[in-house]
Design a protein around this motif. Structure first.
Motif, PDB file in Angstrom:
ATOM      1  N   UNK A   1      38.400  52.108  51.787  1.00  0.00           N
ATOM      2  CA  UNK A   1      38.756  51.697  53.139  1.00  0.00           C
ATOM      3  C   UNK A   1      37.923  50.535  53.672  1.00  0.00           C
ATOM      4  N   UNK A   2      36.612  50.552  53.428  1.00  0.00           N
ATOM      5  CA  UNK A   2      35.751  49.517  53.992  1.00  0.00           C
ATOM      6  C   UNK A   2      35.094  48.640  52.924  1.00  0.00           C
ATOM      7  N   UNK A   3      34.603  49.267  51.857  1.00  0.00           N
ATOM      8  CA  UNK A   3      33.813  48.520  50.870  1.00  0.00           C
ATOM      9  C   UNK A   3      34.671  47.583  50.032  1.00  0.00           C
ATOM     10  N   UNK A   4      35.783  48.086  49.493  1.00  0.00           N
ATOM     11  CA  UNK A   4      36.640  47.259  48.630  1.00  0.00           C
ATOM     12  C   UNK A   4      37.162  46.014  49.354  1.00  0.00           C
ATOM     13  N   UNK A   5      37.680  46.133  50.597  1.00  0.00           N
ATOM     14  CA  UNK A   5      38.127  44.926  51.306  1.00  0.00           C
ATOM     15  C   UNK A   5      36.993  43.933  51.562  1.00  0.00           C
ATOM     16  N   UNK A   6      35.782  44.440  51.788  1.00  0.00           N
ATOM     17  CA  UNK A   6      34.649  43.550  52.039  1.00  0.00           C
ATOM     18  C   UNK A   6      34.269  42.779  50.772  1.00  0.00           C
ATOM     19  N   UNK A   7      34.290  43.446  49.620  1.00  0.00           N
ATOM     20  CA  UNK A   7      34.007  42.767  48.352  1.00  0.00           C
ATOM     21  C   UNK A   7      35.072  41.704  48.089  1.00  0.00           C
ATOM     22  N   UNK A   8      36.329  42.060  48.350  1.00  0.00           N
ATOM     23  CA  UNK A   8      37.405  41.093  48.137  1.00  0.00           C
ATOM     24  C   UNK A   8      37.229  39.886  49.046  1.00  0.00           C
ATOM     25  N   UNK A   9      36.886  40.132  50.312  1.00  0.00           N
ATOM     26  CA  UNK A   9      36.692  39.025  51.253  1.00  0.00           C
ATOM     27  C   UNK A   9      35.569  38.096  50.792  1.00  0.00           C
ATOM     28  N   UNK A  10      34.457  38.671  50.317  1.00  0.00           N
ATOM     29  CA  UNK A  10      33.326  37.870  49.865  1.00  0.00           C
ATOM     30  C   UNK A  10      33.732  36.866  48.795  1.00  0.00           C
ATOM     31  N   UNK A  11      34.476  37.342  47.799  1.00  0.00           N
ATOM     32  CA  UNK A  11      34.796  36.473  46.667  1.00  0.00           C
ATOM     33  C   UNK A  11      36.008  35.581  46.930  1.00  0.00           C
TER      34      UNK A  11
ATOM     35  N   UNK B   1      31.301  41.613  36.583  1.00  0.00           N
ATOM     36  CA  UNK B   1      32.569  40.910  36.377  1.00  0.00           C
ATOM     37  C   UNK B   1      33.467  41.291  37.538  1.00  0.00           C
ATOM     38  N   UNK B   2      33.985  40.285  38.208  1.00  0.00           N
ATOM     39  CA  UNK B   2      34.865  40.518  39.354  1.00  0.00           C
ATOM     40  C   UNK B   2      36.235  39.953  39.022  1.00  0.00           C
ATOM     41  N   UNK B   3      37.250  40.775  39.183  1.00  0.00           N
ATOM     42  CA  UNK B   3      38.626  40.325  38.915  1.00  0.00           C
ATOM     43  C   UNK B   3      39.380  40.238  40.230  1.00  0.00           C
ATOM     44  N   UNK B   4      39.995  39.088  40.496  1.00  0.00           N
ATOM     45  CA  UNK B   4      40.874  38.909  41.644  1.00  0.00           C
ATOM     46  C   UNK B   4      42.239  38.481  41.142  1.00  0.00           C
ATOM     47  N   UNK B   5      43.266  39.240  41.475  1.00  0.00           N
ATOM     48  CA  UNK B   5      44.605  38.854  41.061  1.00  0.00           C
ATOM     49  C   UNK B   5      45.526  40.042  40.937  1.00  0.00           C
TER      50      UNK B   5
ATOM     51  N   UNK C   1      19.939  50.798  45.933  1.00  0.00           N
ATOM     52  CA  UNK C   1      20.787  49.879  46.687  1.00  0.00           C
ATOM     53  C   UNK C   1      20.920  48.569  45.915  1.00  0.00           C
ATOM     54  N   UNK C   2      22.151  48.088  45.759  1.00  0.00           N
ATOM     55  CA  UNK C   2      22.396  46.777  45.172  1.00  0.00           C
ATOM     56  C   UNK C   2      22.679  45.793  46.299  1.00  0.00           C
ATOM     57  N   UNK C   3      21.932  44.705  46.306  1.00  0.00           N
ATOM     58  CA  UNK C   3      22.184  43.659  47.296  1.00  0.00           C
ATOM     59  C   UNK C   3      23.083  42.612  46.649  1.00  0.00           C
ATOM     60  N   UNK C   4      24.266  42.406  47.213  1.00  0.00           N
ATOM     61  CA  UNK C   4      25.241  41.499  46.598  1.00  0.00           C
ATOM     62  C   UNK C   4      25.755  40.493  47.619  1.00  0.00           C
ATOM     63  N   UNK C   5      25.768  39.229  47.216  1.00  0.00           N
ATOM     64  CA  UNK C   5      26.434  38.217  48.028  1.00  0.00           C
ATOM     65  C   UNK C   5      27.624  37.676  47.258  1.00  0.00           C
ATOM     66  N   UNK C   6      28.443  36.917  47.928  1.00  0.00           N
ATOM     67  CA  UNK C   6      29.701  36.480  47.319  1.00  0.00           C
ATOM     68  C   UNK C   6      29.601  35.159  46.611  1.00  0.00           C
ATOM     69  N   UNK C   7      28.925  35.119  45.473  1.00  0.00           N
ATOM     70  CA  UNK C   7      28.944  33.913  44.652  1.00  0.00           C
ATOM     71  C   UNK C   7      29.060  34.329  43.192  1.00  0.00           C
ATOM     72  N   UNK C   8      29.303  33.370  42.326  1.00  0.00           N
ATOM     73  CA  UNK C   8      29.442  33.636  40.890  1.00  0.00           C
ATOM     74  C   UNK C   8      29.039  32.389  40.138  1.00  0.00           C
ATOM     75  N   UNK C   9      28.700  32.577  38.861  1.00  0.00           N
ATOM     76  CA  UNK C   9      28.243  31.439  38.055  1.00  0.00           C
ATOM     77  C   UNK C   9      29.241  31.024  36.975  1.00  0.00           C
ATOM     78  N   UNK C  10      30.170  31.913  36.650  1.00  0.00           N
ATOM     79  CA  UNK C  10      31.203  31.605  35.659  1.00  0.00           C
ATOM     80  C   UNK C  10      32.560  31.995  36.214  1.00  0.00           C
ATOM     81  N   UNK C  11      33.580  31.260  35.794  1.00  0.00           N
ATOM     82  CA  UNK C  11      34.959  31.534  36.209  1.00  0.00           C
ATOM     83  C   UNK C  11      35.861  31.399  35.000  1.00  0.00           C
ATOM     84  N   UNK C  12      36.839  32.290  34.892  1.00  0.00           N
ATOM     85  CA  UNK C  12      37.772  32.208  33.774  1.00  0.00           C
ATOM     86  C   UNK C  12      39.207  32.277  34.276  1.00  0.00           C
ATOM     87  N   UNK C  13      40.029  31.352  33.793  1.00  0.00           N
ATOM     88  CA  UNK C  13      41.468  31.349  34.043  1.00  0.00           C
ATOM     89  C   UNK C  13      42.158  31.383  32.688  1.00  0.00           C
TER      90      UNK C  13
END
Length: 324
Positions: free
Chosen positions: A42-52, A124-128, A170-182
């Motif tokens: 309800x709260x965490x998943x949408x926030x992770x999606x918004x970050x990335x 690894x974060x997957x969006x799609x 506690x894991x501190x996470x911000x919304x950035x990444x160093x690699x991207x794959x398409x």
């Protein structure tokens, strides 16, 4: 892939219905393994999606200064994204390279009883959608993990007193990444992370060694060992690694004699080199002369037909083809 093509591909993913999944990459007995993160819906998943989503929008879609360069030949640039074009991959890239959503969704969930956050290597974060998406890799650093044995102080709104927070990992996470794959194409957003944490430095050493061997065959230096010694210096090895593949000197078969003559008659290179007694070979006696030699072998000294001046151009695009 051009920058416009990359922007379009990422935009397509973000504009279509999509979801986000988070995976933890653990390093266990020197092997990287994947764990699915069971994230509260309800709260965490949408926030992770918004970050990335915001990260991809800012770093790719709305980034008008972004350029795409091949990793094997491009110099480091603050606004560049590097397309991975090496034929081999370090082991640390294997899990990210082979990631497939249909397989990953069946991965074991991270379990606090059997898994240890101290083994966390990255995410690894997957969006799609199931058919099309963006795969991101984010490196985890120990400073971002707050162990339950730590003393955590927090302040509640409308209160003036700090209180001890519950003792949990506690894991501190911000919304950035160093690699991207398409698809099967990997893009490097953070070159330093790739070199320092993903085993890429070994590939650089291999490519740099090939460059030194090619220069040795050219017989242009009176002492090749002076150049070979620079392989131990990471910044110099990185520059050397690009020469054999990128330099027009090797592609066009420019002769040793023409190169030496160029160094003697080009104002920008005047006084940069010493030569062998017969004047047919270059002698690298200082650090400046080594740097100048690398620029020379990269064909980085350009003459403007308009102003008749010489320029040091460490990054350049070939515009001779297709002109007319």
């Amino acid at each position: 892939m051009t920058s416009d093509e990359l922007k379009k591909a990422v935009s397509t993913v973000l504009e279509q219905p999509h979801h986000t999944q988070l995976y933890l990459v653990l390093k266990i007995n020197n092997e990287l393994v994947l764990r699915l993160a069971d994230v509260e819906d309800e709260k965490t998943a949408p926030e992770i999606q918004r970050l990335f989503e915001e990260f991809l929008t800012a770093a790719i879609v709305d980034n008008d200064d972004m350029i795409v360069r091949n990793l094997s030949v491009a110099d480091e640039s603050s606004n560049a994204i590097y397309q991975y074009d090496y034929n081999s991959y370090p082991e640390e890239l294997g899990l990210f390279k082979s990631f497939k959503l249909k397989t990953a969704i069946k991965a074991k969930k991270f379990n606090f009883h059997t898994d240890d956050l101290g083994s966390l290597f990255g995410y690894i974060i997957y969006l799609g959608s199931m058919e099309n998406g963006v795969v991101l890799f984010k490196k985890h650093y120990p400073i971002s993990l707050i162990k339950r044995g730590s003393l955590l102080l927090g302040a509640k709104k409308k209160a003036e007193r700090f209180e001890k927070l519950p003792g949990v990992d506690i894991i501190r996470m911000n919304g950035d990444a160093q690699l991207l794959r398409l698809g099967d194409t990997i893009f490097v957003l953070d070159l330093k992370m790739l070199e320092r944490n993903m085993g890429f430095s070994a590939l650089i050493q291999q490519a740099a060694t090939k460059t030194v061997s090619a220069i040795e065959e050219l017989d242009i230096l009176d002492d090749i060992e002076v150049l070979r010694d620079t392989l131990e210096v990471p910044s110099f090895a990185r520059k050397l690694s690009k020469v054999k593949k990128a330099s027009p000197i090797f592609k066009l078969g420019i002769s040793k004699e023409a190169i030496v003559e160029f160094t003697k008659n080009t104002p920008e290179l005047a006084g940069k080199f010493k030569y062998s007694e017969d004047g047919t070979q270059i002698r690298l006696s200082t650090q400046k002369s080594k740097i100048a030699f690398l620029k020379l072998m990269n064909d980085a000294f350009l003459h403007s037909e308009l102003t008749k001046q010489w320029y040091d151009a460490s990054a350049k695009d070939n515009i001779t083809q297709g002109v007319g």
